[in-house]
Design an enzyme around this catalytic site. Sequence first.
Site, PDB file in Angstrom:
ATOM      1  N   LYS A 261       9.674   4.914   6.707  1.00  0.00           N
ATOM      2  CA  LYS A 261       9.481   4.574   7.945  1.00  0.00           C
ATOM      3  C   LYS A 261      11.066   3.478   8.354  1.00  0.00           C
ATOM      4  CE  LYS A 261       6.199   0.908   6.360  1.00  0.00           C
ATOM      5  NZ  LYS A 261       4.631   1.154   7.070  1.00  0.00           N
ATOM      6  N   ASP A 272       3.910  -6.694   1.882  1.00  0.00           N
ATOM      7  CA  ASP A 272       2.464  -5.753   2.229  1.00  0.00           C
ATOM      8  C   ASP A 272       2.149  -5.603   0.074  1.00  0.00           C
ATOM      9  OD1 ASP A 272       0.870  -3.580   2.569  1.00  0.00           O
ATOM     10  OD2 ASP A 272       2.288  -1.947   1.357  1.00  0.00           O
ATOM     11  N   ARG A 335      -4.260   2.624  -0.137  1.00  0.00           N
ATOM     12  CA  ARG A 335      -6.090   2.797  -0.279  1.00  0.00           C
ATOM     13  C   ARG A 335      -5.932   3.675  -1.475  1.00  0.00           C
ATOM     14  NH1 ARG A 335      -6.077   5.477   5.789  1.00  0.00           N
ATOM     15  NH2 ARG A 335      -5.463   3.655   5.327  1.00  0.00           N
TER      16      ARG A 335
HETATM   17  N1  BES Z   1       1.464  -1.632   4.651  1.00  0.00           N
HETATM   18  C1  BES Z   1       1.170  -1.097   5.594  1.00  0.00           C
HETATM   19  C2  BES Z   1       0.082  -1.773   6.358  1.00  0.00           C
HETATM   20  C3  BES Z   1       1.362  -2.729   7.619  1.00  0.00           C
HETATM   21  C4  BES Z   1       1.493  -2.332   8.576  1.00  0.00           C
HETATM   22  C5  BES Z   1       1.170  -3.949   6.869  1.00  0.00           C
HETATM   23  C6  BES Z   1       2.107  -3.312   9.429  1.00  0.00           C
HETATM   24  C7  BES Z   1       1.655  -4.265   8.411  1.00  0.00           C
HETATM   25  C8  BES Z   1       2.412  -4.561   9.066  1.00  0.00           C
HETATM   26  C9  BES Z   1       0.528   0.906   5.069  1.00  0.00           C
HETATM   27  O1  BES Z   1       0.547   0.991   4.339  1.00  0.00           O
HETATM   28  C10 BES Z   1       0.904   0.990   6.506  1.00  0.00           C
HETATM   29  O2  BES Z   1       1.485   1.730   6.229  1.00  0.00           O
HETATM   30  N2  BES Z   1      -0.222   1.950   7.288  1.00  0.00           N
HETATM   31  C11 BES Z   1      -0.342   2.683   8.146  1.00  0.00           C
HETATM   32  C12 BES Z   1      -1.621   3.338   7.658  1.00  0.00           C
HETATM   33  C13 BES Z   1      -1.689   4.928   9.061  1.00  0.00           C
HETATM   34  C14 BES Z   1       0.266   6.033   7.621  1.00  0.00           C
HETATM   35  C15 BES Z   1      -2.734   6.007   8.484  1.00  0.00           C
HETATM   36  C16 BES Z   1      -0.021   1.966   9.534  1.00  0.00           C
HETATM   37  O3  BES Z   1      -1.384   1.300   9.494  1.00  0.00           O
HETATM   38  O4  BES Z   1       0.267   2.712  10.743  1.00  0.00           O
HETATM   39 ZN    ZN Z   2       1.743  -0.145   2.748  1.00  0.00          ZN
HETATM   40 ZN    ZN Z   3       2.608   2.102   4.195  1.00  0.00          ZN
END
Ligand code: BES
Ligand code: ZN
Ligand code: ZN
Length: 490
Positions: A261, A272, A335
């Site tokens: 990120k 998270d 997931r």
């Molecule tokens: N933990 C994140 C989701 C998240 C995003 C939580 C913003 C809180 C605030 C999750 O692991 C993630 O990064 N999800 C990605 C999924 C994508 C790569 C399919 C997302 O939501 O962008």
């Molecule tokens: Zn996550």
């Molecule tokens: Zn993630």
Amino acid sequence: MKITTGKIHGTEIQADTDIYLCTEGDAQVEGLSNLRPSMKRRGAVTWFYGRGEDDRHALVVGLGPGDKIDGERLREAAGNAARAVRKEGFTAVTVMLEPFVLRQAGRLTERQAVAAWVEGWKLGAYSFDKYRTGKAGPGVKAMHLACGESTEVETLLNEVDRRVEGTCFARELCNEPPNVLHPESLVERVEERFAPLPVEVRIYRDEELAERQMNGLLAVAQGSRYRPALIELTYRTDPSLPLIALVGKGITYDMGGMNVKTGRDLSDARFDMGGACAVLGAMDIIANSGMKANLVALIATADNMPDSNAFVPSTTVSYPNGLTVQVGNTDAEGRLVLADALLHAGRLGADEIVDIATLTGNVGEALGLKIAGGWGDRPLVDALSALGETGGDRIWPMPLMDDYEELLHSDYADMNNIPPVSYGGAIVAALFLRRFVGESARWVHIDMANTVQSKGTGGYYPAGASGYGARLLADFAAERAREHLREKQK
Ligand code: BES
Ligand code: ZN
Ligand code: ZN
């Protein structure tokens, strides 16, 4: 804080501040003249400072439209009042609750008002200032709730305290930075917290994870200096009840893994583990209440770090239900670890499974920041949604769109952990999880990525971890037990 209740007769209460609650519809509020409309608006707090000696301060708390008053509005107002009083350093308050309840004509009972006020006050007064040199002031030492003589509130207030303590436990864990709270120290904190309670704690690590092919956790944690774990907490005071599994995503820090990120400030990636915190907070409330339940909490914990040992995009992960997953993106790690925990819930024979996770940014695109999404068994989602309306942890029912199954397609495995388009990402994530839930269990998935934190301070939320889900899941467990007993009696 010492809380007393009852009629006020005048002189015996040594308060420095009187708190008045008023709605937009209130013409007259206990002899306060000069109330401007702006003071009655939702969120408003207005001081009328006393002149010293016996002249007390008055705080007018606005609640907005009278026909919208419910427990949640009262909790919100109480949170605002708590911080206003603490900021001034006043230490003893009288809250004019009875006149407010009377003016509300049947919207809230006095007991509901007492519970909501105290819960909102205490949750609103919480602050995460462990790492500040200048701490928040001590806050109010004594609160008198002016209400009917006969209102017996001791058990009610104990119940409120358990809800607040469980929610603040969830907030505290979630707010902790990842240098302090990582998968290994989370295990220690859990062991410490639940040791005195009627909860059996079991930790699966290393070979125990490998033996059970918890390959999602093992893959995600490959780049971390900390060992991943599946934490299993069992609370069984009534084994005749259907077994409910509460499953939480506990990524103590989501750096994205090799799909690292980026951003100016990534401090929020420590949230998270919000799903795990919700489950742990709920277990804390439940175990301290001694209620009848048959519960298992499963926390899948790891952190998601890039490193030369880290798993890389295109890796495959095999699960013991026979499914293989192409890791198209290491940042869709939630997931992968939830799949392990869901399969484990199946092995334990769970009749109902609720998983809760900060799973996708996409859920916030759909619902904004104040209501989480709920997928799965419709009656259970509706039950959670009704509890959330009353309790404040709100949920909106979302669709499991079979038509989007194709978005799980992988060119070389059974499924991909990232869909080719971002539309409907929260739904696709729910469809992914569905593949790890056995036929015989009723299942709900809650995506709370949007509600895990409050961006600013307001109502009973200080900026930071919200504690979302702790009260909701505790209420759900209680409700399911009641429902089962009702059905048995039929
Ligand atoms: N933990 C994140 C989701 C998240 C995003 C939580 C913003 C809180 C605030 C999750 O692991 C993630 O990064 N999800 C990605 C999924 C994508 C790569 C399919 C997302 O939501 O962008
Ligand atoms: Zn996550
Ligand atoms: Zn993630």
